[in-house]
Scaffold this motif. Structure first.
Motif: not given
Length: 181
Positions: A8-13
């Motif tokens: 999820a953090g990667l997708k937000k970045s």
């Protein structure tokens, strides 16, 4: 299937990565449009990096009392600092020196690739290694053939190509991150 916190953090970045892609692509195009300015900028950046690293090495060499390697660390730091100062205060000569270094690296890399290709002869595709080696050799010789003209252009062109390559990498990474489930 649920996404992990990391995914999820990667997708937000992905937006940041897309911004890096745009900046890198624009910088690469600008470098290719004005290779002299890009070469000058690369030379100055290298000069400041050498000067900073040299100063840090000099300071570090005095940090350990009684160290047997003090004089060598100090000399290395002073030499690195001198290279940096030289590049900063005489960037045109620095362009020539750095371009000569690039030409030598192309020639050495070309020789190594050619030798490697002959050792790979039974392997399918060895000719591509040979071709890559020949291209590297030709580029190195071309740079040396007109070193002063090349010095004003080569580093900027290589910087532009590298920035565009990084921009493409960042763009595809951003698109991959955006499409994470």
């Amino acid at each position: 299937m649920t996404t992990t916190a990391t995914e999820a953090g990667l997708k937000k970045s992905w937006g940041w990565m897309a911004a890096f892609a745009v900046i890198s692509l624009v910088g690469g195009v600008l470098a290719l449009l004005n290779p002299f300015a890009a070469t000058l900028a690369a030379t100055m950046m290298a000069g400041w990096a050498f000067a900073f690293l040299g100063a840090m090495q000099v300071i570090q060499s005095f940090q350990i009392k009684g160290w047997g390697g003090f004089i060598w660390a100090l000399l290395f730091g002073l030499l690195t600092l001198a290279v940096g100062v030289s590049l900063i205060f005489n960037p045109l000569a620095g362009m020539v020196s750095l371009t000569m270094l690039v030409a030598v690296l192309f020639i050495v890399t070309g020789i190594v690739k050619v030798m490697l290709s002959f050792s790979l002869r039974p392997v399918t595709g060895w000719g591509w290694v040979l071709l890559s080696g020949i291209v590297s050799l030709v580029l190195g010789v071309m740079i040396f053939a007109d070193i002063f003209a090349a010095a004003t252009q080569v580093l900027g062109i290589l910087l532009g190509i590298e920035l565009i390559s990084n921009g493409v990498l960042f763009l595809f990474t951003a698109l991959g991150l955006r499409n994470l489930r």
